[in-house]
Design a protein around this motif. Sequence first.
Motif, PDB file in Angstrom:
ATOM      1  N   PRO A  22       0.942  -1.049  -0.105  1.00 18.46           N
ATOM      2  CA  PRO A  22       0.133   0.052   0.040  1.00 18.46           C
ATOM      3  C   PRO A  22       1.059   1.037   0.042  1.00 18.46           C
ATOM      4  O   PRO A  22       2.225   0.942   1.009  1.00 18.46           O
ATOM      5  N   ILE A  23       0.368   2.210  -0.494  1.00 19.87           N
ATOM      6  CA  ILE A  23       1.295   3.682  -1.275  1.00 19.87           C
ATOM      7  C   ILE A  23       0.708   3.996   0.480  1.00 19.87           C
ATOM      8  O   ILE A  23       0.004   4.318   1.396  1.00 19.87           O
ATOM      9  N   ARG A  24       1.870   4.981   1.048  1.00 16.37           N
ATOM     10  CA  ARG A  24       1.474   5.287   2.718  1.00 16.37           C
ATOM     11  C   ARG A  24       2.477   6.860   2.395  1.00 16.37           C
ATOM     12  O   ARG A  24       2.493   7.224   4.003  1.00 16.37           O
ATOM     13  N   LEU A  25       3.044   7.043   1.633  1.00 18.16           N
ATOM     14  CA  LEU A  25       3.715   8.361   1.227  1.00 18.16           C
ATOM     15  C   LEU A  25       3.739   9.040  -0.498  1.00 18.16           C
ATOM     16  O   LEU A  25       3.420   8.206  -1.066  1.00 18.16           O
ATOM     17  N   CYS A  26       2.985  10.210  -0.005  1.00 18.36           N
ATOM     18  CA  CYS A  26       2.935  11.081  -2.032  1.00 18.36           C
ATOM     19  C   CYS A  26       3.650  12.267  -1.280  1.00 18.36           C
ATOM     20  O   CYS A  26       4.354  12.795  -0.547  1.00 18.36           O
ATOM     21  N   GLY A  38      -4.837  10.058   5.722  1.00 22.10           N
ATOM     22  CA  GLY A  38      -3.340   9.327   6.582  1.00 22.10           C
ATOM     23  C   GLY A  38      -2.309   9.584   6.143  1.00 22.10           C
ATOM     24  O   GLY A  38      -1.462   8.429   6.490  1.00 22.10           O
ATOM     25  N   LEU A  39      -2.131   9.423   4.254  1.00 13.98           N
ATOM     26  CA  LEU A  39      -0.959   9.958   3.658  1.00 13.98           C
ATOM     27  C   LEU A  39      -0.411  10.707   4.622  1.00 13.98           C
ATOM     28  O   LEU A  39      -0.514  11.724   4.652  1.00 13.98           O
ATOM     29  N   GLN A  40       1.048  10.802   4.367  1.00 10.95           N
ATOM     30  CA  GLN A  40       2.528  11.452   4.750  1.00 10.95           C
ATOM     31  C   GLN A  40       2.946  12.020   3.078  1.00 10.95           C
ATOM     32  O   GLN A  40       2.274  11.300   2.625  1.00 10.95           O
ATOM     33  N   LEU A  41       3.141  13.435   2.869  1.00 10.18           N
ATOM     34  CA  LEU A  41       3.250  13.975   2.469  1.00 10.18           C
ATOM     35  C   LEU A  41       4.481  15.140   2.632  1.00 10.18           C
ATOM     36  O   LEU A  41       5.195  15.103   3.509  1.00 10.18           O
ATOM     37  N   ALA A  42       5.355  14.956   0.842  1.00  8.84           N
ATOM     38  CA  ALA A  42       6.259  15.366   1.369  1.00  8.84           C
ATOM     39  C   ALA A  42       6.863  15.872  -0.067  1.00  8.84           C
ATOM     40  O   ALA A  42       6.071  15.423  -0.993  1.00  8.84           O
ATOM     41  N   ILE A  43       7.579  17.504  -0.298  1.00  8.84           N
ATOM     42  CA  ILE A  43       8.203  17.175  -2.150  1.00  8.84           C
ATOM     43  C   ILE A  43      10.221  17.112  -1.768  1.00  8.84           C
ATOM     44  O   ILE A  43      10.506  16.841  -0.698  1.00  8.84           O
ATOM     45  N   LEU A  53      -5.522   8.060  -5.123  1.00  8.51           N
ATOM     46  CA  LEU A  53      -4.695   7.551  -4.181  1.00  8.51           C
ATOM     47  C   LEU A  53      -5.516   6.442  -3.241  1.00  8.51           C
ATOM     48  O   LEU A  53      -5.322   5.425  -2.215  1.00  8.51           O
ATOM     49  N   ALA A  54      -6.983   6.636  -2.959  1.00  8.23           N
ATOM     50  CA  ALA A  54      -7.839   5.736  -2.021  1.00  8.23           C
ATOM     51  C   ALA A  54      -8.116   4.947  -3.188  1.00  8.23           C
ATOM     52  O   ALA A  54      -8.698   3.920  -1.765  1.00  8.23           O
TER      53      ALA A  54
END
Length: 228
Positions: free
Chosen positions: A2-6, A114-119, A225-226
């Motif tokens: 599963p995706i946990r970070l975008c 519930g996703l973590q986000l980053a650049i 992503l959901a």
Amino acid sequence: MPIRLCVFDAYGTLFDVAAAARAAAKEPGAEGWAARWPSLSAHWRRKQLEYTWLRAVAVTHVDFWQVTQDALDWALEAEGLNDPALRGRLLDLYHELAAFPEVPGVLDALKGQGLQLAILSNGAPQMLDAAARSAGISPLFDAILSVEDVGVFKPHRSVYELVGRQFGTMPAEVAFVSSNCWDACAAAAFGFHAIWINREGAPIDRLFGRPAHVLHDLDALPALLAEG
């Protein structure tokens, strides 16, 4: 997995790179060149990207702020604009680039899932921090990662490795979102779940990876992503 970070590219994906020239063209005193702002902006962006690639290949790294200035100098000369005040104003505005209209709502929705986000960006840290603060989206990110940590621009593999180093993720756990097709292709080849934001309706690049999805803008990203 599963995706946990975008993870988002910054310039052209979250921040509108045309906003600086567009805003300057509306200011008093710009009448003599205002009609040419799209051409100036396009030259600036094209040279900005070209210089990152050439410096990466030649192993002659400087930070993205220097690249941005060098590209603007070329663009101004190409347009026949020898105006130090305009140069200074455009560079000031680049620190305050507007986010695309859908960005705050999309980021809020992803955090709600519930996703973590980053650049992850070519941008120098001070540039990225200034743009994110100006757009009011800084608090939504768990990290803002810059290529300055490895001293080479995208699409070098070491840039994408910064994500796992920061978050302890496997590539398959990461959704990577970019408006630059070459960036999305390289991220896909690295193993990320890559999503290309094709705002211009351009053909897909013929490169060494292929994004899993192509979207017109970021609006559909939370639903995508959901789905898992």
